[in-house]
Design an enzyme around this catalytic site. Structure first.
Site, short mmCIF file in Angstrom:
data_model
loop_
_atom_site.label_atom_id
_atom_site.label_comp_id
_atom_site.label_asym_id
_atom_site.label_seq_id
_atom_site.Cartn_x
_atom_site.Cartn_y
_atom_site.Cartn_z
N HIS A 42 0.83 -1.21 0.00
CA HIS A 42 0.00 0.00 0.00
C HIS A 42 0.87 1.27 0.00
O HIS A 42 0.46 2.31 0.51
CB HIS A 42 -0.98 0.02 1.19
CG HIS A 42 -2.11 -0.97 1.00
ND1 HIS A 42 -3.25 -0.65 0.31
CD2 HIS A 42 -2.24 -2.26 1.37
CE1 HIS A 42 -4.06 -1.71 0.28
NE2 HIS A 42 -3.45 -2.71 0.91
N SER A 75 -12.07 -17.56 -22.13
CA SER A 75 -11.29 -17.82 -20.92
C SER A 75 -11.24 -19.33 -20.70
O SER A 75 -12.25 -19.96 -20.39
CB SER A 75 -11.94 -17.13 -19.71
OG SER A 75 -11.43 -17.71 -18.53
N SER A 132 -2.13 -11.12 -8.37
CA SER A 132 -2.26 -10.19 -9.50
C SER A 132 -2.51 -10.86 -10.85
O SER A 132 -1.86 -10.55 -11.85
CB SER A 132 -1.02 -9.30 -9.60
OG SER A 132 -0.95 -8.50 -8.49
N SER A 134 -5.07 -10.28 -12.47
CA SER A 134 -5.67 -9.24 -13.33
C SER A 134 -4.59 -8.39 -14.00
O SER A 134 -4.70 -8.08 -15.19
CB SER A 134 -6.63 -8.37 -12.54
OG SER A 134 -6.08 -8.01 -11.31
N GLU A 166 -7.16 0.00 -15.41
CA GLU A 166 -7.74 -0.55 -14.18
C GLU A 166 -8.44 0.56 -13.37
O GLU A 166 -9.52 0.36 -12.83
CB GLU A 166 -6.67 -1.25 -13.34
CG GLU A 166 -7.25 -1.97 -12.17
CD GLU A 166 -6.63 -3.32 -11.88
OE1 GLU A 166 -5.87 -3.84 -12.71
OE2 GLU A 166 -6.93 -3.85 -10.80
N ASP A 178 1.72 -3.85 -9.49
CA ASP A 178 1.44 -5.17 -10.05
C ASP A 178 1.78 -5.23 -11.54
O ASP A 178 2.42 -6.17 -12.01
CB ASP A 178 -0.04 -5.53 -9.87
CG ASP A 178 -0.47 -5.47 -8.41
OD1 ASP A 178 0.42 -5.44 -7.54
OD2 ASP A 178 -1.68 -5.45 -8.15
C1 GLA Z 1 -2.99 -4.25 -5.01
C2 GLA Z 1 -2.79 -3.10 -6.00
C3 GLA Z 1 -1.35 -2.57 -5.97
C4 GLA Z 1 -0.89 -2.29 -4.54
C5 GLA Z 1 -1.23 -3.45 -3.61
C6 GLA Z 1 -0.97 -3.12 -2.18
O1 GLA Z 1 -2.25 -5.36 -5.41
O2 GLA Z 1 -3.12 -3.49 -7.30
O3 GLA Z 1 -1.23 -1.43 -6.79
O4 GLA Z 1 -1.42 -1.09 -4.08
O5 GLA Z 1 -2.59 -3.86 -3.73
O6 GLA Z 1 0.39 -2.91 -1.97
#
Ligand code: GLA
Length: 391
Positions: A42, A75, A132, A134, A166, A178
């Site tokens: 974060h 998918s 991640s 996505s 996004e 990500d």
């Molecule tokens: C998700 C978001 C990232 C980042 C994390 C927390 O994965 O996509 O951009 O903020 O949360 O670190």
């Protein structure tokens, strides 16, 4: 209890096979990985630092251009079909097409007009586990279209475009970590990324005998997007208050604990806690990078535990299942460090574990977890791999 060593073998050929059976012809195939983040959570949308890496779990996208403007996308993992048109991009009730459509929209906004295409994608990144998938899908899409239509986009601009997709089309105000990790990943290295300047450095991840173990709570982070956006706003609110008192503050990157103590601790304890966590996490990450350079892995691991503590108590994005898993390994000598990873409210913990202890640990903690939480625990050993590329 499932301990899976992830291997790519099998998935890409299946995706290609499926493509050929639906559409015929020879597609190009893109591999785009999920990511882990060792520390720095974060912090990305607060202009801070992160330390992610691409892993050996990936999405494979087989794709070829069409002569019209239609989009035919399948998918493989979900067995779902999407049909649409390049000329009319609107959010889909299936949800996953939005990651692809959002990228197309951003490409169009920047003056790049792809034609229609046929596409099959699938992979082994668990969905909703905080790895991640996505971002990997977005990376695969922009990389594939850039290749198919020969635009020669710079990697940096592809990453920024995905983040906008996004933010604007999917509606999650995510940072850039990500997408950056999935695109820029390098085998055997973590990426020390400054999210303000986008300067980055590959740091070798030489941990002889130590592996990255992901413990998956099996709690899907459904709260994540709404609470995520709230956290982001709370950080912005903190910045706004401090801007009334100091010159030159653009983000929490420019803020010190002293400033927070002075202007927020008493007047707004909630915002204070949120901001304090972020400022401390940035410092923790920089210190952890020094540990990594010096090979002081135990010290590095302690910072991971510190990060979890902050995420759970100050930033409040953990959940009982994540806390249970971190608490459980805290006193285990073969575990150097552990914390929740990603947005939070579910998903995985990331653990640094001595290799020979992994199996026993996973078995013990799996039993304890299912007794306490009445859920199955999944565990993955992750290797650090190359970022998005063409097969
Ligand atoms: C998700 C978001 C990232 C980042 C994390 C927390 O994965 O996509 O951009 O903020 O949360 O670190």
């Amino acid at each position: 209890m499932i301990l899976s060593k992830v291997s790519d073998a099998g998935i890409a050929p299946q995706v290609i096979e499926k493509f050929k059976s639906i559409f015929g012809g020879q597609p190009i195939v893109i591999r785009s990985p999920g990511r882990v983040n060792l520390i720095g959570e974060h912090t990305d949308y607060n202009n801070g630092f992160v330390l992610p890496a691409a892993i050996d779990k990936a999405i494979y996208m087989a794709i070829s251009p069409r002569k019209d403007n239609e989009l035919h996308i399948f998918s493989y993992d979900l067995g779902q079909d999407y049909r649409g048109s390049i000329d009319e991009l609107k959010n889909s009730s299936l949800h996953w097409p939005d990651y692809i459509l959002g990228v197309i929209q951003q490409l169009q906004n920047s003056g790049h007009r792809p034609g229609g295409f046929n596409c099959v994608f699938g992979g082994d990144i668990p969905l909703g586990a905080g790895l991640s998938s996505s971002a990997a899908l977005e990376c695969a899409t922009v990389f594939a279209l850039n290749t198919l239509f020969g635009w020669r986009l710079e990697t940096n601009s592809m990453v920024k475009l995905e983040q906008r997709a996004e933010n604007e089309f999917v509606g999650v105000q995510c940072g850039i970590m990500d997408q950056f990790a999935s695109m820029f990943g390098r085998k055997g290295h973590v990426i020390r990324l400054d999210c303000r300047s986008l300067d980055y450095e590959y740091v070798p991840f030489n941990m002889e005998g130590i592996k990255i173990v992901l413990l998956d709570t099996n709690v899907k982070h459904s709260l994540a997007s709404s609470e995520y956006n709230t956290r982001r706003k709370q950080c912005e609110q903190g910045v706004k208050t401090l801007q009334e008192h100091y010159e030159g503050i653009e983000s929490l990157r420019d803020v010190t604990i002293e400033m927070l103590d002075k202007w927020l601790a008493a007047s707004d304890p909630l915002i204070y806690r949120r901001c304090k966590y972020v400022v401390e996490e940035n410092t923790r990450l920089l210190d952890a990078c020094l540990d990594l350079e010096k090979g002081e892995l135990r010290a590095f691991g302690r910072k991971m535990f510190g990060s979890h503590e902050g995420l759970s108590n100050q930033y409040e994005v953990s959940c009982p299942e994540l806390d249970f898993l971190v608490e459980h390994v805290k006193e285990v000598p073969s575990v150097l460090g552990a914390r929740m990873m990603g947005g939070g409210f579910g998903g995985c913990t990331i653990n640094l574990v001595e290799e020979e202890a992994i199996e026993g640990l996973v078995e013990r903690i799996g039993d304890a977890y299912s007794r306490a939480m009445n859920k199955e625990l999944k565990a993955y050993v992750a290797q650090i791999e190359q970022g998005t590329s063409m097969l």
